[in-house]
Write a protein that holds these residues in place. Structure first.
Motif, PDB file in Angstrom:
ATOM      1  N   ALA A 118       0.827  -1.209   0.000  1.00 22.39           N
ATOM      2  CA  ALA A 118       0.000   0.000   0.000  1.00 22.39           C
ATOM      3  C   ALA A 118       0.861   1.259   0.000  1.00 22.39           C
ATOM      4  CB  ALA A 118      -0.918  -0.005   1.223  1.00 22.39           C
ATOM      5  N   SER A 119       0.276   2.333  -0.448  1.00 24.18           N
ATOM      6  CA  SER A 119       0.980   3.615  -0.525  1.00 24.18           C
ATOM      7  C   SER A 119       0.676   4.476   0.683  1.00 24.18           C
ATOM      8  CB  SER A 119       0.558   4.381  -1.779  1.00 24.18           C
ATOM      9  OG  SER A 119       0.982   3.708  -2.927  1.00 24.18           O
ATOM     10  N   PHE A 120       1.662   5.248   1.077  1.00 26.54           N
ATOM     11  CA  PHE A 120       1.491   6.320   2.047  1.00 26.54           C
ATOM     12  C   PHE A 120       2.079   7.559   1.411  1.00 26.54           C
ATOM     13  CE2 PHE A 120      -0.110   6.776   6.259  1.00 26.54           C
ATOM     14  CZ  PHE A 120      -0.607   5.528   6.553  1.00 26.54           C
ATOM     15  N   GLU A 121       1.294   8.652   1.414  1.00 22.94           N
ATOM     16  CA  GLU A 121       1.708   9.899   0.792  1.00 22.94           C
ATOM     17  C   GLU A 121       2.088   9.662  -0.670  1.00 22.94           C
ATOM     18  OE1 GLU A 121       4.734  11.513   3.341  1.00 22.94           O
ATOM     19  OE2 GLU A 121       3.343  11.691   5.013  1.00 22.94           O
ATOM     20  N   GLY A 122       1.377   8.743  -1.323  1.00 22.45           N
ATOM     21  CA  GLY A 122       1.587   8.473  -2.734  1.00 22.45           C
ATOM     22  C   GLY A 122       2.783   7.597  -3.059  1.00 22.45           C
ATOM     23  N   VAL A 123       3.459   7.079  -2.031  1.00 22.71           N
ATOM     24  CA  VAL A 123       4.653   6.257  -2.245  1.00 22.71           C
ATOM     25  C   VAL A 123       4.354   4.827  -1.802  1.00 22.71           C
ATOM     26  CG1 VAL A 123       7.077   5.950  -1.631  1.00 22.71           C
ATOM     27  CG2 VAL A 123       6.132   8.258  -1.832  1.00 22.71           C
ATOM     28  N   PRO A 124       4.501   3.838  -2.704  1.00 20.64           N
ATOM     29  CA  PRO A 124       4.279   2.448  -2.298  1.00 20.64           C
ATOM     30  C   PRO A 124       5.294   2.020  -1.234  1.00 20.64           C
ATOM     31  CG  PRO A 124       4.410   2.641  -4.698  1.00 20.64           C
ATOM     32  CD  PRO A 124       4.827   3.958  -4.125  1.00 20.64           C
ATOM     33  N   VAL A 125       4.795   1.297  -0.229  1.00 20.36           N
ATOM     34  CA  VAL A 125       5.642   0.806   0.862  1.00 20.36           C
ATOM     35  C   VAL A 125       5.670  -0.718   0.771  1.00 20.36           C
ATOM     36  CG1 VAL A 125       5.993   0.711   3.350  1.00 20.36           C
ATOM     37  CG2 VAL A 125       4.994   2.767   2.309  1.00 20.36           C
ATOM     38  N   PRO A 126       6.809  -1.298   0.376  1.00 24.43           N
ATOM     39  CA  PRO A 126       6.891  -2.759   0.263  1.00 24.43           C
ATOM     40  C   PRO A 126       6.549  -3.439   1.599  1.00 24.43           C
ATOM     41  CG  PRO A 126       8.824  -1.738  -0.712  1.00 24.43           C
ATOM     42  CD  PRO A 126       8.078  -0.653   0.014  1.00 24.43           C
ATOM     43  N   GLY A 127       5.636  -4.397   1.519  1.00 25.67           N
ATOM     44  CA  GLY A 127       5.249  -5.150   2.705  1.00 25.67           C
ATOM     45  C   GLY A 127       4.125  -4.539   3.525  1.00 25.67           C
ATOM     46  N   LEU A 128       3.695  -3.330   3.180  1.00 24.14           N
ATOM     47  CA  LEU A 128       2.587  -2.697   3.913  1.00 24.14           C
ATOM     48  C   LEU A 128       1.272  -3.186   3.342  1.00 24.14           C
ATOM     49  CD1 LEU A 128       1.607  -0.631   6.026  1.00 24.14           C
ATOM     50  CD2 LEU A 128       1.649   1.084   4.197  1.00 24.14           C
ATOM     51  N   ARG A 129       0.479  -3.801   4.183  1.00 26.25           N
ATOM     52  CA  ARG A 129      -0.844  -4.286   3.785  1.00 26.25           C
ATOM     53  C   ARG A 129      -1.891  -3.360   4.386  1.00 26.25           C
ATOM     54  NH1 ARG A 129      -3.562 -10.102   3.698  1.00 26.25           N
ATOM     55  NH2 ARG A 129      -5.709  -9.451   4.091  1.00 26.25           N
ATOM     56  N   ALA A 130      -2.847  -2.957   3.569  1.00 22.30           N
ATOM     57  CA  ALA A 130      -3.945  -2.110   4.022  1.00 22.30           C
ATOM     58  C   ALA A 130      -5.261  -2.838   3.769  1.00 22.30           C
ATOM     59  CB  ALA A 130      -3.927  -0.778   3.290  1.00 22.30           C
ATOM     60  N   ASP A 131      -5.988  -3.098   4.841  1.00 26.22           N
ATOM     61  CA  ASP A 131      -7.317  -3.702   4.753  1.00 26.22           C
ATOM     62  C   ASP A 131      -8.329  -2.605   5.076  1.00 26.22           C
ATOM     63  OD1 ASP A 131      -6.639  -6.581   4.396  1.00 26.22           O
ATOM     64  OD2 ASP A 131      -5.701  -6.301   6.350  1.00 26.22           O
ATOM     65  N   PHE A 132      -9.285  -2.413   4.176  1.00 24.54           N
ATOM     66  CA  PHE A 132     -10.286  -1.372   4.365  1.00 24.54           C
ATOM     67  C   PHE A 132     -11.649  -2.005   4.624  1.00 24.54           C
ATOM     68  CE2 PHE A 132      -6.965   0.485   1.726  1.00 24.54           C
ATOM     69  CZ  PHE A 132      -6.669   1.616   2.469  1.00 24.54           C
ATOM     70  N   PHE A 133     -12.359  -1.429   5.572  1.00 25.10           N
ATOM     71  CA  PHE A 133     -13.670  -1.910   5.988  1.00 25.10           C
ATOM     72  C   PHE A 133     -14.650  -0.746   5.941  1.00 25.10           C
ATOM     73  CE2 PHE A 133     -10.327  -4.255   8.022  1.00 25.10           C
ATOM     74  CZ  PHE A 133     -10.721  -5.574   7.946  1.00 25.10           C
ATOM     75  N   ARG A 134     -15.921  -1.067   5.656  1.00 23.80           N
ATOM     76  CA  ARG A 134     -16.942  -0.023   5.566  1.00 23.80           C
ATOM     77  C   ARG A 134     -18.251  -0.472   6.202  1.00 23.80           C
ATOM     78  NH1 ARG A 134     -16.450   2.779  -0.404  1.00 23.80           N
ATOM     79  NH2 ARG A 134     -14.405   3.706  -0.032  1.00 23.80           N
TER      80      ARG A 134
END
Length: 110
Positions: free
Chosen positions: A17-33
């Protein structure tokens, strides 16, 4: 108070996943609604290496996070704070290799 993810439905998962538009290797983002009085409430759960790092939540029609909570090294969570978290990209030279989030205590959690 932290959101109870059992009250939300999974929306999507992003690997590296990206933070501040920069992909971060190994960062997983799970989104819930979930629907909340005609608005869509959203929670993002961010993890690295299978360990939860950060929760950020609010409403999808808002530009920024309403609240966030950083994982405590003991396995629990620091108290929720208002707004978006302080985040620092960890670099090895020019390459992004990780992410650190500032806890309310001032310490950086990786």
């Amino acid at each position: 108070m932290l959101p109870d993810l059992t009250e939300f439905h999974p929306h999507r998962t992003v690997q590296d996943a990206s933070f501040e538009g920069v992909p971060v290797p190994g960062l997983r983002a799970d989104f819930f609604r979930r629907d909340e009085n005609g608005r869509t409430a959203s929670v993002g759960r961010y993890s690295m290496g299978g360990r939860d790092l950060l929760l950020a939540w609010g409403y999808v029609d808002e530009e920024h996070c309403r609240h966030n909570a950083v994982r405590d090294p003991s396995g629990g969570w620091h108290p929720a704070t208002n707004g978006c978290p302080d985040v620092e990209l960890i670099r090895d030279g020019r390459d992004v290799v990780g992410l650190a989030v500032r806890a309310p205590t001032g310490e950086w959690v990786r």
